[in-house]
Design a protein around this motif. Sequence first.
Motif, PDB file in Angstrom:
ATOM      1  N   GLY A   2      -8.993   7.028 -31.483  1.00  0.00           N
ATOM      2  CA  GLY A   2      -8.311   6.967 -32.364  1.00  0.00           C
ATOM      3  C   GLY A   2      -7.363   7.923 -32.655  1.00  0.00           C
ATOM      4  O   GLY A   2      -7.485   9.288 -32.341  1.00  0.00           O
ATOM      5  N   LEU A   3      -6.390   7.907 -33.404  1.00  0.00           N
ATOM      6  CA  LEU A   3      -5.331   8.772 -33.992  1.00  0.00           C
ATOM      7  C   LEU A   3      -6.214   9.824 -34.828  1.00  0.00           C
ATOM      8  O   LEU A   3      -5.911  11.107 -34.592  1.00  0.00           O
ATOM      9  N   VAL A   4      -6.877   9.511 -35.713  1.00  0.00           N
ATOM     10  CA  VAL A   4      -7.522  10.330 -36.684  1.00  0.00           C
ATOM     11  C   VAL A   4      -8.554  11.191 -35.823  1.00  0.00           C
ATOM     12  O   VAL A   4      -8.711  12.367 -36.202  1.00  0.00           O
ATOM     13  N   THR A   5      -9.244  10.598 -35.118  1.00  0.00           N
ATOM     14  CA  THR A   5     -10.222  11.565 -34.209  1.00  0.00           C
ATOM     15  C   THR A   5      -9.390  12.250 -33.375  1.00  0.00           C
ATOM     16  O   THR A   5     -10.115  13.616 -33.195  1.00  0.00           O
ATOM     17  N   GLN A   6      -8.382  12.077 -32.765  1.00  0.00           N
ATOM     18  CA  GLN A   6      -7.531  13.044 -32.169  1.00  0.00           C
ATOM     19  C   GLN A   6      -7.009  13.985 -32.919  1.00  0.00           C
ATOM     20  O   GLN A   6      -7.276  15.470 -32.443  1.00  0.00           O
ATOM     21  N   LEU A   7      -6.756  13.795 -34.197  1.00  0.00           N
ATOM     22  CA  LEU A   7      -6.214  14.975 -34.888  1.00  0.00           C
ATOM     23  C   LEU A   7      -7.316  15.735 -35.619  1.00  0.00           C
ATOM     24  O   LEU A   7      -7.112  16.982 -35.439  1.00  0.00           O
ATOM     25  N   LEU A   8      -8.545  15.164 -35.847  1.00  0.00           N
ATOM     26  CA  LEU A   8      -9.835  15.987 -36.090  1.00  0.00           C
ATOM     27  C   LEU A   8     -10.289  16.988 -34.980  1.00  0.00           C
ATOM     28  O   LEU A   8     -10.877  17.950 -35.271  1.00  0.00           O
ATOM     29  N   THR A   9     -10.218  16.661 -33.701  1.00  0.00           N
ATOM     30  CA  THR A   9     -10.549  17.272 -32.715  1.00  0.00           C
ATOM     31  C   THR A   9      -9.515  18.183 -31.728  1.00  0.00           C
ATOM     32  O   THR A   9     -10.116  18.574 -30.899  1.00  0.00           O
ATOM     33  N   LEU A  10      -8.576  18.189 -32.619  1.00  0.00           N
ATOM     34  CA  LEU A  10      -7.221  18.936 -31.786  1.00  0.00           C
ATOM     35  C   LEU A  10      -7.726  20.488 -31.741  1.00  0.00           C
ATOM     36  O   LEU A  10      -7.155  21.022 -30.727  1.00  0.00           O
ATOM     37  N   PRO A  11      -8.382  20.960 -32.636  1.00  0.00           N
ATOM     38  CA  PRO A  11      -8.562  22.272 -32.465  1.00  0.00           C
ATOM     39  C   PRO A  11      -9.706  22.769 -31.126  1.00  0.00           C
ATOM     40  O   PRO A  11      -9.705  23.677 -30.695  1.00  0.00           O
ATOM     41  N   LEU A  12     -10.314  21.362 -30.657  1.00  0.00           N
ATOM     42  CA  LEU A  12     -11.067  21.574 -29.518  1.00  0.00           C
ATOM     43  C   LEU A  12     -10.513  21.319 -28.293  1.00  0.00           C
ATOM     44  O   LEU A  12     -10.904  21.347 -27.200  1.00  0.00           O
ATOM     45  N   ALA A  13      -9.004  21.058 -28.404  1.00  0.00           N
ATOM     46  CA  ALA A  13      -8.263  20.810 -27.045  1.00  0.00           C
ATOM     47  C   ALA A  13      -8.432  22.012 -26.133  1.00  0.00           C
ATOM     48  O   ALA A  13      -8.559  21.382 -24.893  1.00  0.00           O
ATOM     49  N   PRO A  14      -8.353  23.368 -26.258  1.00  0.00           N
ATOM     50  CA  PRO A  14      -8.254  24.255 -25.211  1.00  0.00           C
ATOM     51  C   PRO A  14      -9.538  24.240 -24.751  1.00  0.00           C
ATOM     52  O   PRO A  14      -9.794  24.513 -23.620  1.00  0.00           O
ATOM     53  N   VAL A  15     -10.937  24.069 -25.420  1.00  0.00           N
ATOM     54  CA  VAL A  15     -12.183  23.776 -24.859  1.00  0.00           C
ATOM     55  C   VAL A  15     -12.149  22.934 -23.675  1.00  0.00           C
ATOM     56  O   VAL A  15     -12.581  23.019 -22.639  1.00  0.00           O
ATOM     57  N   ARG A  16     -11.707  21.525 -24.193  1.00  0.00           N
ATOM     58  CA  ARG A  16     -11.843  20.475 -23.370  1.00  0.00           C
ATOM     59  C   ARG A  16     -10.807  20.773 -21.977  1.00  0.00           C
ATOM     60  O   ARG A  16     -11.203  20.407 -20.953  1.00  0.00           O
ATOM     61  N   GLY A  17      -9.782  21.401 -22.292  1.00  0.00           N
ATOM     62  CA  GLY A  17      -8.823  21.691 -21.074  1.00  0.00           C
ATOM     63  C   GLY A  17      -9.300  22.615 -20.314  1.00  0.00           C
ATOM     64  O   GLY A  17      -9.347  22.426 -18.934  1.00  0.00           O
ATOM     65  N   THR A  18     -10.306  23.666 -20.857  1.00  0.00           N
ATOM     66  CA  THR A  18     -10.850  24.779 -19.984  1.00  0.00           C
ATOM     67  C   THR A  18     -12.132  24.040 -18.948  1.00  0.00           C
ATOM     68  O   THR A  18     -12.049  24.232 -17.868  1.00  0.00           O
TER      69      THR A  18
END
Length: 85
Positions: A2-18
């Motif tokens: 969901g949108l809220v989950t995406q916003l809350l986990t946004l700081p982890l995006a670089p880790v997921r991308g890596t």
Amino acid sequence: MGLVTQLLTLPLAPVRGTAWVLDQVVLAAEREHYDPGPVRTQLAELERELLSGNIDEEEFDRREDELLDRLDACETYQRRLNENS
């Protein structure tokens, strides 16, 4: 997700991308390592060396066994990859 989950986990995006990039690099390396084409080419070259007299029968058998084991590993990997697709 969901949108809220995406916003809350946004700081982890670089880790997921890596992690995704590393997974892709490993997958590409495995595909190249387990490609049976070069092994078949090496087997053909080995036979040419035997027929031309560059190597003896004992050397041929030793190297052929190594290449056939490698070819078997490549084909096993390819089958496993196709079954998981």
